[in-house]
Write a protein that holds these residues in place. Structure first.
Motif, PDB file in Angstrom:
ATOM      1  N   ARG A  13       0.814  -0.981   0.216  1.00  0.00           N
ATOM      2  CA  ARG A  13       0.245  -0.124   0.051  1.00  0.00           C
ATOM      3  C   ARG A  13       0.723   1.355  -0.102  1.00  0.00           C
ATOM      4  N   GLU A  14       1.885   1.177   0.643  1.00  0.00           N
ATOM      5  CA  GLU A  14       2.750   2.734   0.976  1.00  0.00           C
ATOM      6  C   GLU A  14       3.472   2.692  -0.395  1.00  0.00           C
ATOM      7  N   ARG A  67       2.250   1.881  -3.252  1.00  0.00           N
ATOM      8  CA  ARG A  67       1.162   2.152  -4.227  1.00  0.00           C
ATOM      9  C   ARG A  67       0.791   3.519  -4.142  1.00  0.00           C
ATOM     10  N   ASP A  68       0.809   4.095  -2.886  1.00  0.00           N
ATOM     11  CA  ASP A  68       0.362   5.599  -2.665  1.00  0.00           C
ATOM     12  C   ASP A  68       1.577   6.389  -3.080  1.00  0.00           C
ATOM     13  N   ARG A  69       2.857   6.069  -3.036  1.00  0.00           N
ATOM     14  CA  ARG A  69       3.587   6.841  -3.473  1.00  0.00           C
ATOM     15  C   ARG A  69       3.833   7.094  -5.000  1.00  0.00           C
ATOM     16  N   ARG A 104       1.203   6.582  -6.810  1.00  0.00           N
ATOM     17  CA  ARG A 104       0.074   7.451  -7.486  1.00  0.00           C
ATOM     18  C   ARG A 104       0.286   8.951  -7.249  1.00  0.00           C
ATOM     19  N   THR A 105       0.874   9.348  -6.101  1.00  0.00           N
ATOM     20  CA  THR A 105       0.918  10.791  -6.009  1.00  0.00           C
ATOM     21  C   THR A 105       2.074  11.277  -6.811  1.00  0.00           C
ATOM     22  N   GLN A 153      -5.035   0.528  -8.767  1.00  0.00           N
ATOM     23  CA  GLN A 153      -4.977   1.275  -7.373  1.00  0.00           C
ATOM     24  C   GLN A 153      -3.936   2.705  -7.443  1.00  0.00           C
ATOM     25  N   ASP A 190      -4.322   7.347 -10.082  1.00  0.00           N
ATOM     26  CA  ASP A 190      -5.506   8.500  -9.755  1.00  0.00           C
ATOM     27  C   ASP A 190      -6.400   8.943 -10.919  1.00  0.00           C
TER      28      ASP A 190
END
Length: 356
Positions: free
Chosen positions: A160-161, A163-165, A167-168, A201, A204
């Motif tokens: 998740r970490e 993936r979030d990085r 995405r942003t 995921q 964005d």
């Protein structure tokens, strides 16, 4: 009109325009499709660098009346300032021939760094700028009409970490790249995984959809070589990702790409399916005297056969299947279509699109 009334009126107008934009009923002047697409062409297609490249090129020219864009699958990046061309990349005869046919040429760039390395690159302002500069140099190297980023390797992570990085960071990269491409009157395109059932995921949709000119969704590999046998695409799957996509991305930007190929699984063996084009799948079916079956639930053909004592299961896509799935695009107001890839597909694919 007093200040409060004027504010309410402007707010109401802004809300109406936002709804119209997302529904595809209104297209702002700066975002209106340009070039061949404005003449009614709604399709794009990728041109692979392997196999019979010249046949794939002739395929594009033969169907030029339906194609606004061809994306040669020519380039791969493996670092901040490294973009490698595959064999035959940048062929002037293909670029010029597509332009002569009224088709825009927007080459595709893939990446090999994966989630953590790409995230580090994209979150570092200097490295990100260097990467954008490198991509712009590529666009300037030929008479290209823009660029398509197909950055998939970075999205294939369950962390998740990371993936979030990703995405942003990708939001920052695409925003900068699109702004600079637009300054040059060039197209900015992204290709993304379908965002459904836990997939996609890392992308964005809402922010990327605001930056790009075209937003390509890979409508294939629901089942793929690394998993269990099953349809590459399915109507209920299309319904799911189109519902989400059209709620976050303006409809006039969305393109749903159909598969022109299939996978051949050995029953009971996961992760080792062989790739087949439609032509190869049909030739195999006829050679093995296998019965053509059509799964009405997914909208895809399939068949089975035996080889060396093992049962094989083949799923693929043809014109009949595309006809079965196109109503989902119409239901959600999406006109843009794509094909992976030129030279792979059933010739009836083009009739299905034309009749839609």
């Amino acid at each position: 009109m007093d200040h409060a009334s004027g504010t309410r009126a402007r707010t109401g107008l802004a809300l109406l325009l936002t709804v119209a934009l997302l529904s595809g009923l209104w297209v702002p002047a700066h975002a209106a499709p340009k070039g061949p697409r404005s003449s009614g062409r709604t399709g794009s297609a990728w041109l692979p660098y392997w196999g019979d490249v010249d046949a794939a090129y002739r395929d594009a020219v033969r169907h030029a009346s339906q194609l606004h864009t061809v994306s040669p699958f020519w380039y791969e990046t493996s670092g901040d300032t490294t973009v490698k061309g595959h064999q035959g990349a940048g062929r002037h005869d293909i670029i010029d021939g597509l332009h002569d046919a009224g088709i825009e040429v927007v080459p595709t760039v893939t990446e090999t760094l994966g989630a953590r390395k790409m995230a580090a690159l994209m979150h570092d302002p200097q490295r990100r700028q260097d990467h954008v500069d490198t991509l712009l140099d590529l666009v300037d190297s030929r008479s290209y009409d823009g660029l398509d980023l197909d950055y998939e390797a970075m999205a294939l992570t369950g962390d998740r970490e990371d993936r979030d990085r990703v995405r942003t960071g990708y939001n920052k990269l695409v925003k900068e790249l699109c702004a600079r491409l637009h300054d040059l009157d060039k197209q900015c395109v992204v290709t993304v995984l379908a965002r459904v059932r836990g997939s996609g995921q890392a992308f964005d949709y809402e922010r990327l959809g605001g930056y790009v000119d075209r937003f390509r969704i890979m409508g294939y590999d629901l089942h793929w070589s690394g998993g269990d046998a099953g349809p590459l695409s399915a109507r209920d799957w299309y319904e799911e990702f189109l519902r989400y996509a059209t709620g976050t991305v303006p409809r006039h930007k969305i393109e749903v790409a159909f598969p022109g190929y299939g996978w051949d699984w050995v029953s009971g063996v996961t992760g080792h399916a062989a790739h087949l084009t439609w032509k190869e799948a049909e030739a195999l079916r006829e050679r093995e005297d296998a019965e053509y079956r059509f799964d009405k639930v997914s909208g895809t053909p399939h068949f089975t056969y035996r080889k060396d004592g093992a049962e094989h299961e083949v799923w693929y896509q043809d014109g009949r299947g595309v006809r079965a799935q196109l109503p989902l695009l119409r239901k959600y107001g999406v006109r843009g279509t794509g094909l992976w890839a030129l030279g792979f597909e059933d010739p009836e694919f083009w009739s299905a699109l034309r009749d839609a």
